[in-house]
Design a protein around this motif. Sequence first.
Motif, PDB file in Angstrom:
ATOM      1  N   CYS A 151      -0.987   4.736  -4.361  1.00 13.74           N
ATOM      2  CA  CYS A 151      -1.803   4.080  -3.320  1.00 13.74           C
ATOM      3  C   CYS A 151      -3.149   3.629  -3.878  1.00 13.74           C
ATOM      4  CB  CYS A 151      -2.023   5.027  -2.141  1.00 13.74           C
ATOM      5  SG  CYS A 151      -0.547   5.312  -1.151  1.00 13.74           S
ATOM      6  N   ALA A 152      -3.756   4.468  -4.742  1.00 16.35           N
ATOM      7  CA  ALA A 152      -5.029   4.095  -5.343  1.00 16.35           C
ATOM      8  C   ALA A 152      -4.863   2.868  -6.234  1.00 16.35           C
ATOM      9  CB  ALA A 152      -5.597   5.263  -6.147  1.00 16.35           C
ATOM     10  N   MET A 153      -3.756   2.800  -6.981  1.00 17.25           N
ATOM     11  CA  MET A 153      -3.505   1.645  -7.844  1.00 17.25           C
ATOM     12  C   MET A 153      -3.261   0.380  -7.025  1.00 17.25           C
ATOM     13  SD  MET A 153      -3.903   2.196 -10.941  1.00 17.25           S
ATOM     14  CE  MET A 153      -4.423   3.709 -11.739  1.00 17.25           C
ATOM     15  N   LEU A 154      -2.507   0.518  -5.941  1.00 13.22           N
ATOM     16  CA  LEU A 154      -2.252  -0.646  -5.091  1.00 13.22           C
ATOM     17  C   LEU A 154      -3.547  -1.128  -4.429  1.00 13.22           C
ATOM     18  CD1 LEU A 154       1.124   0.400  -3.419  1.00 13.22           C
ATOM     19  CD2 LEU A 154       0.775  -1.376  -5.156  1.00 13.22           C
ATOM     20  N   ALA A 155      -4.364  -0.159  -3.962  1.00 14.31           N
ATOM     21  CA  ALA A 155      -5.649  -0.533  -3.354  1.00 14.31           C
ATOM     22  C   ALA A 155      -6.554  -1.189  -4.387  1.00 14.31           C
ATOM     23  CB  ALA A 155      -6.328   0.708  -2.763  1.00 14.31           C
ATOM     24  N   GLY A 156      -6.595  -0.610  -5.576  1.00 14.30           N
ATOM     25  CA  GLY A 156      -7.413  -1.195  -6.632  1.00 14.30           C
ATOM     26  C   GLY A 156      -6.923  -2.566  -7.045  1.00 14.30           C
TER      27      GLY A 156
END
Length: 481
Positions: A55-60
């Motif tokens: 999720c952090a990678m997708l948000a980033g």
Amino acid sequence: MSKDLAEPSAAPTTLAKTLGNWDALALGFGAMIGFGWVVLTGGWLDNAGTMGAVCAMLAGGAIMAIVGLTYAELTAAMPKAGGEHNFILRALGARSSFIGSWAIIGGYVTIVAFEAVAFPRTVEYIFPGMSKIPLWTVAGFEVHLTWALVGVAAGVLVTWINVRGVKQAGVVQTFTVLFLLLVGLLMIFGSVTSGSAQNMEPFFTPGMGGFFAVLVAVPFLFIGFDVIPQSAEEVKIPAKQIGKLVVISVVLATLWYVMVVLTTASAMPAAALANADIATADAFGALFNSDVMAKILIAGGLAGILTSWNSLLLGASRLVYSMARGGMLPAWFGKLHPKYQTPANALYFIGGISVLAPFFGAEMLGWLVDSGAPSIIIAYFLVSVTFLILRRREPLMDRPLRVAGKGRGGEIIGYASVILTAALFLLYMPGMPASLSWEPWLIFAAWWVLGAVFFVKVPGGIKPGPDAEEEVLARVLARKR
């Protein structure tokens, strides 16, 4: 400097156009896929859990895609070497342009130095015991001469390749990116055939601290799409296509990081990954039950180091060259190689920094990651502001690629980019979930103190616009007379 600029026949002052579609995309994508995915993935999983890290990678990736859209429009409209330097100069003037340019150069230089330290760190995984002749200890890490010289040799080689020409650098980039993609396919194959969903637990860690700990690495991980604007003057494809490649490279990098997180998590239980030397390599070896495969993954890491190093050295040198060509840095940095038409002196300067970095040891890796990120965000913020200003001030500006069409939808993207980059910067501040330690702030401060030496010499009171660079240069030359 005045002679070189006033008399183009005296020496080459135009960069050679030698890059095609794939070359430009390989530069942008390869710059983003450096070494971080090899050494940092275990930490991401430990901090946020498998799906928390995803999720952090997708948000980033979404944040960087929004920023990338502003870059795409501006790159298509102003396809000149220097990217941010030209964009901000036209919208905000000379001194703001210097700040934005110096910021992104700082980000590039820290990552070039990071790769020079990461290279011997990675080689040692393949050849244990290569560290001989101890020199000194930095933050608990004993630096050995042979270990440092491996990084020095790589720094000299990458710099030499770039001095020889962007086409040669592009060829090296293409082959290393293709090898990286092959490693990625093997990771997916191993995960599908031997991985386990049970190993991915826990999917999330309690609270949002882990999510933010992964998110703040995004500027470091995704820096590189902006190398395409830096090399725009050397690309022989339509301006509109150059802009599209910026966004495509961000999407591909996001998919890569998500793939790495999922395949690594599927290979081994979280506790085993947390204790691994290099988690991604150990996970890859576990998927195939082979130490040889672990070393192949490390070879992929070495390819990632070279692609990122190569791209960001290219991007940083073009920005330094553009600033010197515009009178904001000493004329020495604006000299082109008489045979290869590359910014040789700028390359020697940045390459020299990379050659020194290994002598500070492996602890520098984390400090460099953290110290460069705030500077990168400053540049992205100023480019986002530039995008909005030019949309309002110059509505009739030729935009081969107009983000969100003819309406005002593009301005929504611009405002979102401003807000998101400002919010990312705040995450580094003391008391925030991902505040930085004093060592990265010291490196950050040292870079900006050096910048202040040049900043005070940049002429003030120059009106932003398409002729701003010429006016800056005229003022600088007038001072010399």
